[in-house]
Design a protein around this motif. Sequence first.
Motif, mmCIF file in Angstrom:
data_model
loop_
_atom_site.group_PDB
_atom_site.id
_atom_site.type_symbol
_atom_site.label_atom_id
_atom_site.label_comp_id
_atom_site.label_asym_id
_atom_site.label_seq_id
_atom_site.Cartn_x
_atom_site.Cartn_y
_atom_site.Cartn_z
ATOM 1 N N TYR A 116 -24.216 -57.992 3.526
ATOM 2 C CA TYR A 116 -23.823 -56.607 3.278
ATOM 3 C C TYR A 116 -22.557 -56.231 4.046
ATOM 4 O O TYR A 116 -21.708 -55.483 3.537
ATOM 5 C CB TYR A 116 -24.963 -55.654 3.633
ATOM 6 C CG TYR A 116 -25.997 -55.529 2.541
ATOM 7 C CD1 TYR A 116 -25.693 -54.907 1.334
ATOM 8 C CD2 TYR A 116 -27.284 -56.039 2.697
ATOM 9 C CE1 TYR A 116 -26.640 -54.791 0.330
ATOM 10 C CE2 TYR A 116 -28.237 -55.928 1.695
ATOM 11 C CZ TYR A 116 -27.900 -55.302 0.512
ATOM 12 O OH TYR A 116 -28.837 -55.190 -0.499
ATOM 13 N N CYS A 117 -22.411 -56.729 5.270
ATOM 14 C CA CYS A 117 -21.211 -56.408 6.043
ATOM 15 C C CYS A 117 -19.980 -57.061 5.407
ATOM 16 O O CYS A 117 -18.907 -56.463 5.363
ATOM 17 C CB CYS A 117 -21.378 -56.869 7.489
ATOM 18 S SG CYS A 117 -20.097 -56.231 8.599
ATOM 19 N N SER A 118 -20.126 -58.288 4.908
ATOM 20 C CA SER A 118 -19.016 -58.939 4.210
ATOM 21 C C SER A 118 -18.634 -58.159 2.962
ATOM 22 O O SER A 118 -17.456 -58.023 2.631
ATOM 23 C CB SER A 118 -19.406 -60.377 3.840
ATOM 24 O OG SER A 118 -19.675 -61.142 4.993
ATOM 25 N N GLU A 119 -19.623 -57.644 2.266
ATOM 26 C CA GLU A 119 -19.373 -56.814 1.086
ATOM 27 C C GLU A 119 -18.615 -55.558 1.475
ATOM 28 O O GLU A 119 -17.660 -55.149 0.789
ATOM 29 C CB GLU A 119 -20.711 -56.453 0.451
ATOM 30 C CG GLU A 119 -20.624 -55.669 -0.835
ATOM 31 C CD GLU A 119 -22.011 -55.404 -1.395
ATOM 32 O OE1 GLU A 119 -22.446 -56.174 -2.270
ATOM 33 O OE2 GLU A 119 -22.654 -54.436 -0.937
ATOM 34 N N CYS A 120 -18.994 -54.949 2.577
ATOM 35 C CA CYS A 120 -18.314 -53.757 3.073
ATOM 36 C C CYS A 120 -16.851 -54.060 3.382
ATOM 37 O O CYS A 120 -15.950 -53.303 2.990
ATOM 38 C CB CYS A 120 -19.034 -53.230 4.312
ATOM 39 S SG CYS A 120 -18.184 -51.893 5.166
ATOM 40 N N VAL A 121 -16.596 -55.155 4.091
ATOM 41 C CA VAL A 121 -15.228 -55.526 4.452
ATOM 42 C C VAL A 121 -14.400 -55.792 3.204
ATOM 43 O O VAL A 121 -13.225 -55.415 3.112
ATOM 44 C CB VAL A 121 -15.229 -56.756 5.383
ATOM 45 C CG1 VAL A 121 -13.817 -57.267 5.609
ATOM 46 C CG2 VAL A 121 -15.886 -56.405 6.714
ATOM 47 N N MET A 122 -15.006 -56.432 2.205
ATOM 48 C CA MET A 122 -14.299 -56.729 0.964
ATOM 49 C C MET A 122 -13.857 -55.438 0.281
ATOM 50 O O MET A 122 -12.719 -55.328 -0.199
ATOM 51 C CB MET A 122 -15.205 -57.546 0.046
ATOM 52 C CG MET A 122 -14.584 -57.921 -1.305
ATOM 53 S SD MET A 122 -14.804 -56.646 -2.569
ATOM 54 C CE MET A 122 -16.592 -56.662 -2.750
ATOM 55 N N ILE A 123 -14.735 -54.438 0.224
ATOM 56 C CA ILE A 123 -14.375 -53.166 -0.413
ATOM 57 C C ILE A 123 -13.284 -52.467 0.383
ATOM 58 O O ILE A 123 -12.348 -51.887 -0.190
ATOM 59 C CB ILE A 123 -15.615 -52.270 -0.559
ATOM 60 C CG1 ILE A 123 -16.667 -52.951 -1.441
ATOM 61 C CG2 ILE A 123 -15.242 -50.910 -1.141
ATOM 62 C CD1 ILE A 123 -17.987 -52.207 -1.514
ATOM 63 N N LEU A 124 -13.369 -52.503 1.711
ATOM 64 C CA LEU A 124 -12.337 -51.899 2.549
ATOM 65 C C LEU A 124 -10.971 -52.508 2.262
ATOM 66 O O LEU A 124 -9.962 -51.802 2.118
ATOM 67 C CB LEU A 124 -12.683 -52.072 4.023
ATOM 68 C CG LEU A 124 -13.762 -51.169 4.616
ATOM 69 C CD1 LEU A 124 -14.062 -51.582 6.048
ATOM 70 C CD2 LEU A 124 -13.319 -49.715 4.579
ATOM 71 N N ARG A 125 -10.923 -53.820 2.174
ATOM 72 C CA ARG A 125 -9.649 -54.498 1.973
ATOM 73 C C ARG A 125 -9.127 -54.311 0.552
ATOM 74 O O ARG A 125 -7.922 -54.185 0.344
ATOM 75 C CB ARG A 125 -9.804 -55.977 2.299
ATOM 76 C CG ARG A 125 -9.948 -56.193 3.794
ATOM 77 C CD ARG A 125 -10.082 -57.634 4.145
ATOM 78 N NE ARG A 125 -10.003 -57.790 5.589
ATOM 79 C CZ ARG A 125 -10.461 -58.825 6.250
ATOM 80 N NH1 ARG A 125 -11.034 -59.807 5.580
ATOM 81 N NH2 ARG A 125 -10.339 -58.904 7.552
ATOM 82 N N THR A 126 -10.036 -54.313 -0.400
ATOM 83 C CA THR A 126 -9.618 -54.117 -1.782
ATOM 84 C C THR A 126 -8.959 -52.757 -1.964
ATOM 85 O O THR A 126 -7.995 -52.614 -2.730
ATOM 86 C CB THR A 126 -10.831 -54.240 -2.728
ATOM 87 O OG1 THR A 126 -11.416 -55.529 -2.572
ATOM 88 C CG2 THR A 126 -10.411 -54.054 -4.174
#
Length: 506
Positions: A166-176
């Motif tokens: 879930y944290c990796s998913e969060c970081v991905m959305i932030l960067r996108t």
Amino acid sequence: MAASQMAASPTTDAAYGLAALSAPVPPQQLSAEMICDMGTLNILVDDYFTYIHPLIPIPHEPTFREQLRRREDVRDRSFLALLAGMIEALVTSFPRRVKQVFASPEARAQFPHASALVSRCHYVFTEARGKGFIDRDDLNLYDACGSYMAGISFAYMFDLRRWRLYCSECVMILRTNNYQKAEDYPGIDQHVDLIEQQMGRRLFWLCFVGSMTMRQLGSSDSDIVMPHAHSDALPPVPVEVDDKYITPNQILGQPAGELSEIVGFNYNIKIYRAFHAMTAIEMAVGSGVLFDWDRQRTSIRNALRDVKSITRDSPQELRLERRQEFGDWPPRPSDISQFSHLFNGRRDPSADQVGLLPHDDPRRHTPYPRKVVQFEMQKANIYGTQLATRSYLVERYWNLYEIHEQQKSSTRSPQQMFDNKPQMQPQSSPTVAFLATGFENRFQPPRSAATPSDSMTDEGEQQMAIEREDIVRDMARLLKSVNQVNMEPNGHSFVGDSSASQILLC
């Protein structure tokens, strides 16, 4: 809190409740009422912003409350998923709160324990997101916040695999969505939503802190969750202004004499950034690899010095004790907390005048007591993080020291003796030295290039041995100085392992 005590806590029981994520929910339109009735939900939202928001300062409180008042949960699935994630994070932090809120026989039958409410919240969270969530073209900041809330809930239940996901998913959305851009604060800019900008930065640093915590815990894949880029690629820390003074187009100044809760949040970030350079070097050369003992021991000692100095000039509201620096011993009596008179020695938050009061109690909405509780919780977080980092650095020093001593005392092999060849001494790789120098110049101000002498080595070992004892003393002082009620949101961060007891905060 010992590991054995945590194993028997209600929070651990909540982990088993996640096996029932498909718990039957009456068919109805997706809305907040799938979690519980709106009256109880408003109480839980109040609890979140009082007890969790000081440590996890997302989302923007005035905006979120207005959206809930307008019942955006019926129309906006991202909002509903975030709401469910917030309640899930609250309950995993305060599992006994369920018994206090759901007191009627009907409510107790629906939610007999915390794990039942956690399961219901996660069910609503996943239903609100729906299938193909990750393929949506309109993923926004609330989606990233929801991923973080779900992740931190699993972290509190010691399911680190799901936390990483879930944290990796969060970081991905932030960067996108470029929420993590390393740009200077633009001030008043009509083209930038300042609420979204500040919430994005707070969320980025929450993920950063979580990643650094995982590294302290020994995780080798923390860089996958949050790669530790150069310091000039990191976004600025959030502006130290409370939510009510931030609008989409303007950030008003914090009133004089009123300390923002973001000040305490940023102190926690500073502690982790103090050893960021060392972490970046380890990522380049490998954790636990001895490549240059003089340089590595100096880096650790500098990081330890910086970590200990961060709270030296903290504001009075965030000091562990008014008249004494953290690290001194013994503590002065009768100076445990400048606000201790507000707690009357009570341990249960439901019985405390600044604790978990009924929703309609006017004292619940008094701003000063709420701030007192929030600062006390931040104290536990800040000083616990500081102790965790000091312990991590000391253990890192002794691990490398042991490798260094083994290399010094190693004897020649039989083949080397037969060939009458001198034994090869460990050399510093030119490539590794180049990388290390580059990282040090990026992260730290220029320091003297003099090589420490043997006498400094002995002095450094003595300092580290003393530091180890100081950490134990300071941990005892922290537990004595911080009220148990205010330690509860940080309680999951107290873990023990077979080698040493440590305090590690997510």
